[in-house]
Design a protein around this motif. Structure first.
Motif, PDB file in Angstrom:
ATOM      1  N   LEU A  91       0.822  -1.208   0.000  1.00 51.45           N
ATOM      2  CA  LEU A  91       0.000   0.000   0.000  1.00 51.45           C
ATOM      3  C   LEU A  91       0.858   1.261   0.000  1.00 51.45           C
ATOM      4  O   LEU A  91       0.552   2.218  -0.728  1.00 51.45           O
ATOM      5  CB  LEU A  91      -0.933  -0.010   1.212  1.00 51.45           C
ATOM      6  N   VAL A  92       1.914   1.273   0.789  1.00 55.88           N
ATOM      7  CA  VAL A  92       2.784   2.457   0.832  1.00 55.88           C
ATOM      8  C   VAL A  92       3.434   2.694  -0.527  1.00 55.88           C
ATOM      9  O   VAL A  92       3.444   3.817  -1.052  1.00 55.88           O
ATOM     10  CB  VAL A  92       3.850   2.306   1.927  1.00 55.88           C
ATOM     11  N   ILE A 150      13.224  -0.278  -1.866  1.00 49.55           N
ATOM     12  CA  ILE A 150      11.853   0.219  -1.855  1.00 49.55           C
ATOM     13  C   ILE A 150      11.762   1.585  -2.513  1.00 49.55           C
ATOM     14  O   ILE A 150      10.837   1.864  -3.287  1.00 49.55           O
ATOM     15  CB  ILE A 150      11.319   0.266  -0.413  1.00 49.55           C
ATOM     16  N   ASP A 151      12.713   2.489  -2.208  1.00 46.73           N
ATOM     17  CA  ASP A 151      12.670   3.817  -2.813  1.00 46.73           C
ATOM     18  C   ASP A 151      12.847   3.749  -4.327  1.00 46.73           C
ATOM     19  O   ASP A 151      12.215   4.520  -5.067  1.00 46.73           O
ATOM     20  CB  ASP A 151      13.741   4.712  -2.190  1.00 46.73           C
ATOM     21  N   ARG A 152      13.663   2.817  -4.800  1.00 41.48           N
ATOM     22  CA  ARG A 152      13.864   2.677  -6.239  1.00 41.48           C
ATOM     23  C   ARG A 152      12.659   2.018  -6.906  1.00 41.48           C
ATOM     24  O   ARG A 152      12.358   2.298  -8.079  1.00 41.48           O
ATOM     25  CB  ARG A 152      15.142   1.896  -6.513  1.00 41.48           C
ATOM     26  N   ILE A 153      11.978   1.141  -6.174  1.00 35.60           N
ATOM     27  CA  ILE A 153      10.736   0.573  -6.692  1.00 35.60           C
ATOM     28  C   ILE A 153       9.708   1.679  -6.911  1.00 35.60           C
ATOM     29  O   ILE A 153       9.017   1.735  -7.936  1.00 35.60           O
ATOM     30  CB  ILE A 153      10.189  -0.487  -5.716  1.00 35.60           C
ATOM     31  N   ILE A 154       9.598   2.583  -5.934  1.00 34.35           N
ATOM     32  CA  ILE A 154       8.657   3.699  -6.067  1.00 34.35           C
ATOM     33  C   ILE A 154       9.020   4.564  -7.268  1.00 34.35           C
ATOM     34  O   ILE A 154       8.145   4.953  -8.057  1.00 34.35           O
ATOM     35  CB  ILE A 154       8.650   4.535  -4.770  1.00 34.35           C
ATOM     36  N   LEU A 231      13.095  -8.714  -8.497  1.00 32.00           N
ATOM     37  CA  LEU A 231      13.615  -7.366  -8.708  1.00 32.00           C
ATOM     38  C   LEU A 231      12.903  -6.339  -7.839  1.00 32.00           C
ATOM     39  O   LEU A 231      13.062  -5.140  -8.057  1.00 32.00           O
ATOM     40  CB  LEU A 231      13.466  -6.971 -10.183  1.00 32.00           C
ATOM     41  N   GLY A 232      12.123  -6.811  -6.883  1.00 29.05           N
ATOM     42  CA  GLY A 232      11.338  -5.889  -6.075  1.00 29.05           C
ATOM     43  C   GLY A 232      11.999  -5.557  -4.760  1.00 29.05           C
ATOM     44  O   GLY A 232      13.195  -5.297  -4.692  1.00 29.05           O
ATOM     45  N   VAL A 233      11.197  -5.593  -3.702  1.00 30.21           N
ATOM     46  CA  VAL A 233      11.682  -5.215  -2.377  1.00 30.21           C
ATOM     47  C   VAL A 233      12.667  -6.268  -1.881  1.00 30.21           C
ATOM     48  O   VAL A 233      12.657  -7.419  -2.334  1.00 30.21           O
ATOM     49  CB  VAL A 233      10.496  -5.081  -1.400  1.00 30.21           C
ATOM     50  N   PRO A 234      13.564  -5.905  -0.949  1.00 30.23           N
ATOM     51  CA  PRO A 234      14.536  -6.883  -0.426  1.00 30.23           C
ATOM     52  C   PRO A 234      13.846  -8.070   0.226  1.00 30.23           C
ATOM     53  O   PRO A 234      12.711  -7.969   0.712  1.00 30.23           O
ATOM     54  CB  PRO A 234      15.331  -6.065   0.598  1.00 30.23           C
TER      55      PRO A 234
END
Length: 291
Positions: A91-92, A150-154, A231-234
């Motif tokens: 959600l974030v 996470i910041d790069r995913i966003i 390739l997503g979150v750790p």
């Protein structure tokens, strides 16, 4: 006269405050907010994870004294806890990326409509180029270039989604630029930034409101796809997509619960967001109102 008023009121679209999709979405949000308080385990804390209890079946009692209601994954993490904490990340990431993409796309689309000429050509050619490619391909290229996190995913989701808002905002802003209030603003010699951000943009933003819930659902699906592909979150911060991916290799061994229950949670979240977005679109779209 009274009968005429009653008929007019009956023709107004009724906005249902509570629908199953809204209740389901509100439940997801509340569960995500309350995850630290209600989750049996913190899947981010290695001290609370017991590796010897990996792939435990649903209904197994763990060493920590709590019930693994939906079982554990291949690392020994409680599936219920992974779902609750994964909801928070999904959600974030999706809401943040959709909001920033909407701001960038609306500004770019309105600027293209207002300035026209070379600005319109450059911005809209970029939009056409991006929309000609599959969204997942754009997100994959962005995340491979930027790296994991996470910041790069966003940021990757923002790059993949801003073009949809830009095209919609430009089409609305083109009709707004010829209206009398825009002519009055130009005659008053107001600064260009004030004309765009105080007059043109607020009057062009309404259609984007109907697009935001849909793009939030798309962002959740994209994040889950990227996490499923690794390739997503750790791995130490499980999202719904990464939790599904962690159990994919165990499907052939009969350990279905590792992927099934997070997958159902992911499906319900995306479905509820899309249904609520459709309700918002019908409410704000004049063409959906009865005559």
């Amino acid at each position: 006269m009274k009968a005429h008023i009653l008929r007019a009121l009956n023709r107004r679209p009724q906005w249902q405050v509570l629908t199953p999709s809204k209740i389901l979405l509100a439940t997801y949000v509340l569960l995500a907010l309350a995850a630290p308080a209600i989750a049996p385990q913190n899947p981010y804390d290695p001290l609370q994870i017991y590796g010897w209890e990996a792939s435990s079946a649903p209904g197994t009692w763990g060493s920590g004294g709590y019930l693994y209601l939906l079982g554990t994954d291949g690392l020994g993490r409680d599936i219920v806890s992974c779902i609750l904490y994964g909801l928070r990340i999904s959600l974030v990431v999706s809401v943040t990326s959709a909001a920033i993409a909407a701001l960038i796309g609306l500004t770019a689309g309105v600027s293209a409509a207002y300035f026209g000429k070379w600005a319109d050509i450059v911005i809209m050619r970029l939009v056409d180029l991006q929309l000609s490619l599959p969204t997942i391909l754009v997100a994959l290229i962005a995340i491979v270039t930027l790296g994991p996190g996470i910041d790069r995913i966003i940021l990757a989701l923002i790059i993949a989604q801003w073009a949809s808002y830009a095209r919609l905002a430009r089409s609305v802003a083109l009709s707004e630029t010829n209206k009398s209030y825009m002519d009055a603003a130009r005659l008053m010699r107001l600064p260009t930034s004030r004309i765009i951000f105080r007059h043109l943009l607020p009057n062009s933003i309404a259609p984007a409101v109907t697009l935001i819930p849909i793009e939030v659902g798309h962002a959740i699906a994209l994040e889950a796809t990227l996490s499923f592909l690794g390739l997503g979150v750790p791995i130490d911060k499980p999202s719904l997509g990464s939790t599904v991916a962690n159990g994919f290799q165990y499907l052939l061994t009969g350990q279905y619960w590792i992927s099934l229950f997070p997958g159902l949670a992911l499906f319900g979240l995306i479905a509820s967001i899309n249904l609520v977005g459709e309700d918002v679109r019908r409410r704000l779209d004049p063409r959906s109102r009865p005559v």
